[in-house]
Design an enzyme around this catalytic site. Structure first.
Site, PDB file in Angstrom:
ATOM      1  N   GLU A 347      18.847 -24.920  32.038  1.00  8.19           N
ATOM      2  CA  GLU A 347      18.635 -26.463  31.364  1.00  8.19           C
ATOM      3  C   GLU A 347      17.626 -27.218  31.949  1.00  8.19           C
ATOM      4  OE1 GLU A 347      22.137 -28.621  29.250  1.00  8.19           O
ATOM      5  OE2 GLU A 347      23.091 -26.531  29.258  1.00  8.19           O
ATOM      6  N   ASP A 498      23.607 -19.614  34.462  1.00  9.13           N
ATOM      7  CA  ASP A 498      25.230 -20.431  33.959  1.00  9.13           C
ATOM      8  C   ASP A 498      25.746 -19.055  32.708  1.00  9.13           C
ATOM      9  OD1 ASP A 498      27.018 -21.409  31.936  1.00  9.13           O
ATOM     10  OD2 ASP A 498      25.991 -23.364  32.093  1.00  9.13           O
ATOM     11  N   ASN A 500      28.407 -19.434  31.382  1.00 10.40           N
ATOM     12  CA  ASN A 500      29.175 -19.647  30.217  1.00 10.40           C
ATOM     13  C   ASN A 500      30.424 -18.536  30.219  1.00 10.40           C
ATOM     14  OD1 ASN A 500      28.389 -21.721  28.952  1.00 10.40           O
ATOM     15  ND2 ASN A 500      26.879 -21.456  27.775  1.00 10.40           N
TER      16      ASN A 500
END
Length: 613
Positions: A347, A498, A500
């Site tokens: 991100e 990441d 998730n």
């Protein structure tokens, strides 16, 4: 994250009016948020390579005419100099007229110019040094074909030396938020014919005068030199001024430009948890076989800047602490304090990568991979003194899983489920895979970085994504061993991101146990898209460097372990894993992000070392 820039007396008056009406407008340097100290005896011409635009900048000061003004014109290289000189003359005349009509304090407006001006009085012309002949009838391209050496511009009674393509600052801006105890640097710095490394910069500070206006009488205290200034508590309530002289590799310096911060330095947060974590990473690793790795989801600005973020995702976070100008100061200081060798970031806003991370992390080389057409993506930063980039691979999963031959066996097993195939192919999930060589030892590190798809019913999608990713990693791994003629002991895999995915899901099982069977629960996370008769295997012995902590993501809507640094355990030893923030720290302001945490995720930090051959 979950959910988520002439000498004109010989010209006929009609021509004069036509040119005056159609010429490009003048923009005064004083209208910009920064000021450039243009020398009074120089005129600067700038024409960037492969462009038609010619920028003309000079400062005209004449005490007798009571004028001191900087002018900036944009013309074209194909334009005749006669026309441009006419425009220059017109604007000088206009400034003189405005000056003469200015109403003095306590007096009526003056209708008659203080210094009468007629068209024949203001002479504007180009000449060559030692020549009395005006240069007329040529274009700027012809005028500057060889160089500007010896070229002079005369305006009234002033002769200017013409300088072509000198180092120049086109734009500079300081951030709106400056926190004490954190590094500050230009929010924006656009250079022409110059480079950051050859430019000179100095920082000054001052308390704003009682009348709220900085002027030539303001006493500025010099603080430091260089483009990055580490502020301190003594800077609180002071405005900062940055003065930069752009330079090039030939050692030529252009005119200085200064910029003053709009707001004073504010007190920064104290006792940030990442500062405690820095106690474990005070120095860079000195062992040539050791590597410090960071994985960190920074929380992209587009997911934090909006009503949905403020009211639904992070309603507990102070509004100012959600702003990127605030948050980036925290995560940049945090990253710098880890003294890492490799940083896998998720991100990452494109603008943050370009204007902040690339310049502040000056000991590193950064590789940015946007996530499809999104304004954020994943980035790898590697310490330039330790690693050499051999090759970087980018895999946009949605675009490639149905076309790359290496994926055919797995793709053939899922493509008959149209809803499943459509959903996974529409995802913008990206894998960044970088082959680095350790300069000290000659060994190789294959660094994978990803941010997998989020949705509550998408365990099957994420498991397939990591399955396809590992197929690609294995393909490249074998290819490198063959092409480089090395053994498996001389190349190690590190897979960060990441994901998730919590430890109970199939991703962790596949990474650490190398196998997920066809009956695993993740395959049925969406009944209509259920994956049938698929099992996954991968050949790498992998471990999680930071284990399975309770939280790597902590918000009021969701809190769990979603981020991992997986490493090849038959190639690396784990030297240390930096302790994560405690639950008490994460919940001090209810959840994160907060005034002390810049993201809804926390950074993972681990030291690895190649095993002895």
């Amino acid at each position: 994250m979950i959910g988520k820039f002439i000498h004109c007396c010989s010209l006929h008056s009609l021509v004069y009016q036509q040119l005056r009406a159609t010429a490009l407008s003048t923009s005064l340097r004083s209208l910009r948020p920064h000021s450039t100290a243009v020398a009074m005896d120089k005129v600067y011409l700038r024409n960037a390579q492969n462009t038609e635009e010619l920028h003309i900048t000079f400062r005209y000061a004449n005490q007798g005419l009571k004028l001191d003004r900087s002018f900036n014109f944009c013309r074209r290289m194909s334009e005749r100099v006669d026309e441009a000189l006419l425009r220059i003359r017109n604007n000088v005349e206009k400034e003189l007229t405005k000056k003469s009509k200015k109403k003095p304090k306590g007096a009526a407006a003056v209708e008659t110019p203080l210094t009468p001006i007629t068209p024949n009085e203001i002479v504007v012309e180009f000449r060559r040094e030692g020549s009395e002949e005006q240069i007329l009838g040529v274009t700027f391209e012809e005028l500057l074909k060889n160089s500007a050496d010896g070229l002079k511009l005369r305006i009234h009674d002033t002769n200017f030396d013409v300088l072509l393509n000198q180092p120049w600052i086109d734009s500079v801006q300081l951030p709106s938020s400056i926190l004490a105890g954190f590094p500050v640097y230009p929010l924006k710095l656009e250079l022409e014919f110059a480079s950051r490394e050859h430019s000179r910069a100095e920082w000054y500070r001052a308390v704003k005068p009682a009348n709220g206006i900085f002027n030539e009488k303001t006493s500025w205290e010099r603080c430091a030199e260089g483009l990055i200034y580490q502020t301190s508590s003594s800077d609180v309530d002071h405005h900062l001024k940055l003065v930069i002289r752009p330079g090039n590799e030939q050692g030529i310096l252009g005119p200085a430009t200064e910029c003053i911060s709009k707001l004073p330095v504010q007190p920064g947060p104290i006792d940030c948890p990442f500062e405690q974590r820095h106690q474990y990473t005070k120095q860079p690793l000195s062992d040539p076989n050791a590597i410090r790795v960071v994985s960190y989801n920074l929380l992209a600005d587009l997911y934090a800047d909006g009503d949905y973020a403020r009211k639904t995702l992070f309603p507990y976070c102070a509004a100012n602490a959600l702003k990127i100008d605030y948050r980036k100061q925290l995560f940049i200081k945090e990253l710098l304090g880890y003294n890492a060798d490799l940083m896998c970031l998720q991100e990452v806003d494109l603008k943050i990568f370009e204007h902040d991370l690339k310049h502040v992390l000056h000991s590193f080389t950064g590789i940015m991979t946007p996530k499809g057409t999104c304004a954020e993506g994943i980035a790898l930063f590697y310490r330039s003194t330790r690693f050499e980039l051999v090759k970087n691979y980018v895999l946009h999963l949605g675009d490639n899983i149905s076309t790359l031959p290496v994926f055919t066996p797995l793709w053939n097993r899922i493509k008959s489920n149209e809803q499943l195939a459509k959903r996974i192919c529409e995802r913008s999930t990206t894998l960044q895979l970088s082959l680095l060589q350790v300069k000290e030892t000659g060994r190789y590190v294959l660094v994978a970085n990803t941010h997998l798809y989020f949705h509550p019913d998408a365990d099957h999608i994420r498991l397939l994504q990591i399955g396809f990713s590992l197929i690609f990693v294995e393909h490249i791994y074998k290819q490198v061993i063959k092409e480089r003629n090395i053994t498996s002991q001389n190349i190690g895999l590190i897979f960060c991101g990441d994901f998730n995915s919590v430890p109970e899901c199939g991703i962790y099982k596949l990474m650490t146990e190398q196998f997920v069977g066809k009956d695993f629960v993740d395959w049925s996370s969406n009944e209509e898209q259920a994956v049938k008769d698929v099992e996954l295997r991968q050949p790498f012995l992998m471990s999680s460097a930071c284990g399975t902590p309770p939280y790597t993501n902590y918000t009021t809507l969701f809190a769990a372990c979603l981020d991992y640094i997986f490493y090849q355990s038959d190639c690396f030893d784990l030297l240390q894993s930096v302790p994560l923030p405690t639950l008490e720290q994460l919940s001090e302001n209810e959840a994160i992000p907060s005034i002390k945490f810049p993201s809804d995720h926390v950074a993972l930090v681990a030291d690895l070392a190649f095993k002895s051959c």
